[in-house]
Design an enzyme around this catalytic site. Structure first.
Site, PDB file in Angstrom:
ATOM      1  N   PHE A 278       0.659  -1.287  -0.164  1.00 32.13           N
ATOM      2  CA  PHE A 278      -0.080  -0.218   0.422  1.00 32.13           C
ATOM      3  C   PHE A 278       0.372   1.670   0.082  1.00 32.13           C
ATOM      4  O   PHE A 278       1.045   1.553   1.007  1.00 32.13           O
ATOM      5  CB  PHE A 278      -0.759  -0.289   1.218  1.00 32.13           C
ATOM      6  CG  PHE A 278      -1.882   1.061   1.508  1.00 32.13           C
ATOM      7  CD1 PHE A 278      -2.810   1.406   0.444  1.00 32.13           C
ATOM      8  CD2 PHE A 278      -1.283   2.346   1.803  1.00 32.13           C
ATOM      9  CE1 PHE A 278      -3.304   2.333   0.239  1.00 32.13           C
ATOM     10  CE2 PHE A 278      -2.155   3.439   1.416  1.00 32.13           C
ATOM     11  CZ  PHE A 278      -3.328   3.561   1.281  1.00 32.13           C
TER      12      PHE A 278
ATOM     13  N   ASP B 101       9.592   2.932   2.275  1.00 29.99           N
ATOM     14  CA  ASP B 101       8.288   3.634   2.683  1.00 29.99           C
ATOM     15  C   ASP B 101       7.998   3.377   3.835  1.00 29.99           C
ATOM     16  O   ASP B 101       7.135   2.642   4.071  1.00 29.99           O
ATOM     17  CB  ASP B 101       6.640   3.463   1.734  1.00 29.99           C
ATOM     18  CG  ASP B 101       5.826   4.081   1.072  1.00 29.99           C
ATOM     19  OD1 ASP B 101       5.563   5.037   2.932  1.00 29.99           O
ATOM     20  OD2 ASP B 101       4.701   4.249   1.243  1.00 29.99           O
TER      21      ASP B 101
ATOM     22  N   LYS C  55       2.247  11.592   7.075  1.00 29.99           N
ATOM     23  CA  LYS C  55       1.602  11.135   8.677  1.00 29.99           C
ATOM     24  C   LYS C  55       2.216  11.669   9.848  1.00 29.99           C
ATOM     25  O   LYS C  55       1.240  12.884   9.878  1.00 29.99           O
ATOM     26  CB  LYS C  55       1.480   9.458   8.711  1.00 29.99           C
ATOM     27  CG  LYS C  55       0.523   9.132   7.808  1.00 29.99           C
ATOM     28  CD  LYS C  55       0.114   7.634   7.932  1.00 29.99           C
ATOM     29  CE  LYS C  55      -0.909   7.051   6.580  1.00 29.99           C
ATOM     30  NZ  LYS C  55      -1.168   6.336   5.523  1.00 29.99           N
TER      31      LYS C  55
END
Ligand SMILES: *Cc1c(COP(=O)(O)O)cnc(C)c1O
Length: 420
Positions: free
Chosen positions: A141, A227, A268
């Site tokens: 993802f 990531d 985030k």
């Protein structure tokens, strides 16, 4: 204030239905808690997909936001601003990377990393034009733009959105043999990987997968791209998930188990959930392939975002969130193990630090995990299923031991009264 029922009706009527939220309407947050419009209090065990690691409305971060909001918010990169350089030095030092390119959202940062990686492939590695390939993993993802869904196997996110972007090769996660095999092919420029797969359900690879993968990439002159949008910044009990079991508290000495990435992607928790801030960090050699006019963002690197990110990262250090995530993560899994052992509804608890997933004993397309989350909500704890029968538990990292044990008690009470 409008009622929860009314708020849901409004979203239903006027908004796109691209999410399926739990039926709870939040109107206030503080620390590990959120409150709904009727004043009911909940523990937040989603933390906005790990963005709110520092806790809701952290006073130090909101203060930075307020002060800068009254001073200067946006200049665009058409001019210099007096905060960006300070932030760039701060964030590159914090993560021991040479350079940073500031963006806003996670998907944008992933797109930026892909572009950077391809350009490096053509301009430094000498790959023939339009032939560059990037290796990715099954069940990844990385966001939901057209290019990113092009190499996802989430059929729901992909459906009827083609034609898709070519240039990606998928291999199984946690499989260095498969990686080594693909690396023999010509024109490979990068390997993009989540050090722990978050959305897939907190899938933790073998201890040496990341370091071995990085070494294979290095040997093949291929960029290793981590990531860490969900796993980074203390979430998994180390500064970054690629730090492995390294125990240093940020400003890492980079010893022992740390794997140096060529490109590191953050988002985030980089802003503590206060404002969208993402970043692509890279070695000088890689970042320098980008020249003036070749990439950009109107909001990326704005002084408001920079001040928020500095405050958010200082909170991670000053409040020892790495240590707390590691210690309480272990406690949480130990307590959940007991429940898995006692109740047939649960088959497994897995994860690292405070990024954990509970597996429910039912088919992936059953609604059991969803109904269990609704029951948890009724008992005062908010969590969300991911991929059907998996429930992710990711509270703010400022949670205390006492609060965590109270949450375990809520989960226990919920399973005791739950019928499949
Ligand atoms: C959330 C996430 C993204 C996308 O971030 P957005 O801010 O939603 O665009 C990318 N990669 C990973 C690993 C994520 O968890």
């Amino acid at each position: 204030m409008i009622s929860s029922k009314k708020a849901i009706e409004l979203e239903d009527q006027y908004g796109a239905h691209n999410y399926h939220p739990l039926p709870v309407v939040l109107s206030r947050g503080k620390g590990v808690h959120v409150w709904d419009s009727e004043g009911k209090k909940y523990y937040d065990f989603l933390s906005a997909y790990s963005a709110v690691s520092q806790g809701h409305c952290h006073p130090r971060i909101t203060e930075a936001l307020k002060t800068q909001a009254e001073t200067l918010t946006l200049t665009s990169r058409g001019f210099y601003n007096n905060i960006l350089g300070e932030y760039e030095r701060f964030v590159t030092t914090y993560f021991s990377m040479d350079k940073v390119l500031p963006m806003n959202t996670g998907a944008e940062a992933v797109e930026t990393a892909i572009k950077l990686c391809r350009k490096w492939g053509y301009e430094k590695k000498g790959i023939p034009e339009n032939e560059a390939k990037i290796i990715v993993c099954h069940n990844n993802f990385h966001g939901r733009t057209i290019t990113i869904i092009s190499f996802s196997n989430d059929d729901n996110a992909k459906k009827n959105s083609g034609p898709y972007t070519p240039g990606f090769i998928k291999i199984p996660y946690n499989n260095t043999d498969a990686l080594a095999e693909i690396l023999k092919q010509p024109d490979i420029t990068g390997f993009l990987v989540e050090p722990i797969q978050g959305e897939a359900g907190a899938i933790v690879p073998d201890d040496d997968f990341i370091s071995n993968a990085a070494q294979l990439c290095k040997d093949a002159n291929v960029l290793f791209i981590a990531d860490e949008i969900q796993t980074g910044i203390a979430r998994t009990g180390s500064l970054l998930a690629i730090c492995g079991d390294c125990t240093c508290e940020g400003f890492c000495e980079r010893q022992g188990t740390y794997t140096q990435p060529d490109i590191l992607i953050l988002g985030k928790a980089l802003s503590g959930g206060i404002y969208p801030v993402s970043a692509v960090l890279a070695s000088k050699e890689v970042m320098d392939v980008l020249k003036s006019g070749q990439h950009g963002s109107t909001f990326g690197g704005n002084p408001l975002a920079c001040k928020v990110a500095i405050a958010a990262l200082e909170v991670v250090q000053d409040e020892n969130l790495i240590q707390n995530a590691r210690k309480l993560g272990k406690l949480f899994r130990d307590e959940m193990e007991k429940l898995v052992h006692s109740y047939d509804l649960f088959t497994k608890i897995r994860g690292k630090g405070l990024l954990n997933a509970l597996l429910i004993d039912d088919a992936p397309d059953s609604d059991t995990a969803w109904r269990f989350c609704v029951a948890l909500k009724d008992n005062g704890l908010l969590a969300k299923p991911t991929h059907g029968n998996i429930i992710r538990f990711a509270p703010p990292l400022i949670i205390t031991e006492e609060q965590l044990l109270e949450c375990v008690a809520i989960i226990r009470k919920t399973v005791q009264n739950f019928s499949k």
